[in-house]
Design an enzyme around this catalytic site. Sequence first.
Site, PDB file in Angstrom:
ATOM      1  N   SER A 213       0.819  -1.219   0.000  1.00  0.00           N
ATOM      2  CA  SER A 213       0.000   0.000   0.000  1.00  0.00           C
ATOM      3  C   SER A 213       0.850   1.264   0.000  1.00  0.00           C
ATOM      4  O   SER A 213       2.009   1.267   0.422  1.00  0.00           O
ATOM      5  CB  SER A 213      -0.906   0.014   1.229  1.00  0.00           C
ATOM      6  OG  SER A 213      -1.677  -1.156   1.291  1.00  0.00           O
TER       7      SER A 213
HETATM    8  N1  SAH Z   1      -0.959  -5.201   4.010  1.00  0.00           N
HETATM    9  C1  SAH Z   1      -0.231  -5.444   2.779  1.00  0.00           C
HETATM   10  C2  SAH Z   1      -1.036  -5.013   1.567  1.00  0.00           C
HETATM   11  C3  SAH Z   1      -1.424  -6.216   0.874  1.00  0.00           C
HETATM   12  S1  SAH Z   1      -2.424  -6.083  -0.570  1.00  0.00           S
HETATM   13  C4  SAH Z   1       1.129  -4.788   2.787  1.00  0.00           C
HETATM   14  O1  SAH Z   1       1.418  -4.015   3.688  1.00  0.00           O
HETATM   15  O2  SAH Z   1       1.923  -5.091   1.895  1.00  0.00           O
HETATM   16  C5  SAH Z   1      -3.751  -7.133  -0.062  1.00  0.00           C
HETATM   17  C6  SAH Z   1      -3.364  -8.530   0.338  1.00  0.00           C
HETATM   18  O3  SAH Z   1      -4.559  -9.175   0.763  1.00  0.00           O
HETATM   19  C7  SAH Z   1      -2.804  -9.397  -0.807  1.00  0.00           C
HETATM   20  O4  SAH Z   1      -1.581  -9.942  -0.423  1.00  0.00           O
HETATM   21  C8  SAH Z   1      -3.870 -10.458  -1.005  1.00  0.00           C
HETATM   22  O5  SAH Z   1      -3.347 -11.711  -1.407  1.00  0.00           O
HETATM   23  C9  SAH Z   1      -4.489 -10.527   0.370  1.00  0.00           C
HETATM   24  N2  SAH Z   1      -5.832 -11.095   0.404  1.00  0.00           N
HETATM   25  C10 SAH Z   1      -6.870 -10.892  -0.447  1.00  0.00           C
HETATM   26  N3  SAH Z   1      -7.933 -11.610  -0.059  1.00  0.00           N
HETATM   27  C11 SAH Z   1      -7.573 -12.283   1.061  1.00  0.00           C
HETATM   28  C12 SAH Z   1      -8.235 -13.199   1.926  1.00  0.00           C
HETATM   29  N4  SAH Z   1      -9.500 -13.585   1.741  1.00  0.00           N
HETATM   30  N5  SAH Z   1      -7.545 -13.691   2.982  1.00  0.00           N
HETATM   31  C13 SAH Z   1      -6.266 -13.331   3.213  1.00  0.00           C
HETATM   32  N6  SAH Z   1      -5.579 -12.473   2.437  1.00  0.00           N
HETATM   33  C14 SAH Z   1      -6.232 -11.964   1.369  1.00  0.00           C
END
Ligand code: SAH
Length: 217
Positions: free
Chosen positions: A63
């Site tokens: 993000s």
């Molecule tokens: N917090 C992260 C941002 C990640 S982007 C950072 O600081 O880098 C969103 C993330 O959510 C992705 O890695 C995606 O694979 C995950 N995601 C999406 N749906 C999900 C679910 N149902 N359960 C767990 N993770 C999920």
Amino acid sequence: MSEGPEVTRAARLILGLRRQGVTDPRVLAAMEAVDRSVFVHPHFLDQAWEDQALPIDCAQTISQPFIVGLMTQALKVEPRHRVLEIGTGSGYQCAVLSRLARYVYSVERYRSLLREAEERLRHLGIDNVITRHGDGGLGWPEQAPFDRIMVTAAAPGEPRDLLTQLKPGGVLVAPVGRGSVQMLHRYTAEDDGSYRRESLCEVRFVPLVEGKASEDG
Ligand code: SAH
């Protein structure tokens, strides 16, 4: 010292965040202390301290720092809190939360992303994060209830299963919506079992996808 330019870049980013409204000194200190360059793809190393989202593996994103700051500030984390994060991704948000909370529980649906994030957190000496490969939409019932929950992928609608895993007085921050732009909502659990909802701002997140990713079963 070789640290010089990094320190300057971090300080500049933090100054920019403060100017945009991230004013909580604990949040700013946590973000200044976590080296974002550890979490970005090597290809984008030169942009690690820019205020922008960047691609990570599995077509996901780390993000934008402003959004990390905004969401972390909105969550109002206290040092004794147990925090649940959904969507470990690169592990960056998790690392920031780990400096503010007692424990962070983080769930990711891609096993490969989770392994890499765990490796980075270990490398940074962070030892209060507990991770899980699974569907974060379901939360982490065995560890519930939580003081705080942060969802870092866009929930299609009200995140009901997660809300039930909040303590009374607990706070959940999540982007909600099915389109490419979602509304960042903050839910506060009231003592009578109801939830107060505030709309904070528009954001753009990758969607929360049901189930574990099939990359590796
Ligand atoms: N917090 C992260 C941002 C990640 S982007 C950072 O600081 O880098 C969103 C993330 O959510 C992705 O890695 C995606 O694979 C995950 N995601 C999406 N749906 C999900 C679910 N149902 N359960 C767990 N993770 C999920």
